[in-house]
Design an enzyme around this catalytic site. Sequence first.
Site, PDB file in Angstrom:
ATOM      1  CG  ASN A   1      54.166  28.068  27.765  1.00  0.00           C
ATOM      2  OD1 ASN A   1      53.777  27.226  26.950  1.00  0.00           O
ATOM      3  ND2 ASN A   1      53.516  29.195  28.010  1.00  0.00           N
TER       4      ASN A   1
ATOM      5  CE  LYS B   1      54.715  31.648  25.620  1.00  0.00           C
ATOM      6  NZ  LYS B   1      54.714  33.098  25.625  1.00  0.00           N
TER       7      LYS B   1
ATOM      8  CG  HIS C   1      50.084  31.937  29.148  1.00  0.00           C
ATOM      9  ND1 HIS C   1      50.112  32.908  28.174  1.00  0.00           N
ATOM     10  CD2 HIS C   1      51.378  31.740  29.533  1.00  0.00           C
ATOM     11  CE1 HIS C   1      51.368  33.277  27.983  1.00  0.00           C
ATOM     12  NE2 HIS C   1      52.153  32.582  28.785  1.00  0.00           N
TER      13      HIS C   1
ATOM     14  CD  GLU D   1      51.320  33.778  24.842  1.00  0.00           C
ATOM     15  OE1 GLU D   1      51.333  32.541  24.736  1.00  0.00           O
ATOM     16  OE2 GLU D   1      52.371  34.453  24.978  1.00  0.00           O
TER      17      GLU D   1
ATOM     18  CD  GLU E   1      53.904  33.752  32.502  1.00  0.00           C
ATOM     19  OE1 GLU E   1      55.018  33.322  32.197  1.00  0.00           O
ATOM     20  OE2 GLU E   1      52.890  33.547  31.822  1.00  0.00           O
TER      21      GLU E   1
ATOM     22  N   GLY F   1      57.520  37.704  25.960  1.00  0.00           N
ATOM     23  CA  GLY F   1      57.946  37.669  24.564  1.00  0.00           C
ATOM     24  C   GLY F   1      58.463  39.006  24.046  1.00  0.00           C
TER      25      GLY F   1
ATOM     26  CB  SER G   1      61.679  38.655  28.700  1.00  0.00           C
ATOM     27  OG  SER G   1      60.778  38.998  27.658  1.00  0.00           O
TER      28      SER G   1
HETATM   29  P1  PGA Z   1      58.616  34.484  27.355  1.00  0.00           P
HETATM   30  O1  PGA Z   1      57.203  33.824  27.716  1.00  0.00           O
HETATM   31  O2  PGA Z   1      59.649  33.829  28.241  1.00  0.00           O
HETATM   32  O3  PGA Z   1      58.822  34.173  25.907  1.00  0.00           O
HETATM   33  O4  PGA Z   1      58.512  35.932  27.630  1.00  0.00           O
HETATM   34  C1  PGA Z   1      56.864  33.536  29.045  1.00  0.00           C
HETATM   35  C2  PGA Z   1      55.489  32.907  29.089  1.00  0.00           C
HETATM   36  O5  PGA Z   1      54.635  33.301  28.300  1.00  0.00           O
HETATM   37  O6  PGA Z   1      55.234  32.012  29.906  1.00  0.00           O
END
Ligand code: PGA
Length: 261
Positions: free
Chosen positions: A11, A13, A97, A99, A169, A175, A215
């Site tokens: 992803n 983003k 997601h 976010e 997640e 992140g 992560s």
């Molecule tokens: P990350 O994000 O690997 O940077 O933690 C995962 C995601 O948001 O799908």
Amino acid sequence: MTKKPPFIAGNWKMHMTISQAVALVLKVKDLIRGVGNVEIAIAPPFTALYHINYLLAESSIRLCGQDVFWEKNGAYTGAISPEMLKDVGCQYVIIGHSERRQYFNETDEIVNKKVLTSLKEGLKPILCVGESLEQREDGKTIQIVRRQVIEGLNNISPGQMQDVVIAYEPVWAIGTGRTAKPEQAEEVHNSIRELLYETFNLDSVKETRIIYGGSVKSNNIDSLMAQPNIDGALVGGASLSAEEFSRIVKFEKIQANGNRQ
Ligand code: PGA
């Protein structure tokens, strides 16, 4: 029933201009040449999908949208429909997601509408669920995640389940560099699998891919994938490096050794 291969999606983003995206995808394609028995997808920003679709013409990498709107078409300024995503080559779309839930106020109801329309239009949803740190510390992880799964999949027919991927997640792991311990993730994945079984009463939910995100890096993918109910990964930050992403999709050493059933 043939076992579905593990699923690893990157992803990107809100990163990558078109030229950066093209350079990244060319590198990824090169580095993963010959990797088998794993389904790989990338979710670039909307603006790069068209170019990347061309570059993936002869590749097994699937294209994935990062979000989608729940109507087929109409006066919805700024929105992208499932048909538009399919038109530009997407087979998958990330829905719900954290976010999107946090910055765009997406509720489980909105997430469900997006899942339903996507399935109806032939786009496979990757439904994201996960608890916040506070919810985990309050001991509510399983309750929150189960609710998000139930509401996100409301009114889905058992037959449609074969096109659904679920991404667990934990919000506190996204992140942050803090990955859930493999056993912590496994506990939630196992509970999601049981819930799917209770809801749809179908043996085939054993095949539903429940992937982990938060992560994920090349140094933790092997221990995550060694868990019986972790069927892949949704990779954010680490998917922006072709080298790191390709190391992650090559986790399959474990499969080759026959350690996964
Ligand atoms: P990350 O994000 O690997 O940077 O933690 C995962 C995601 O948001 O799908």
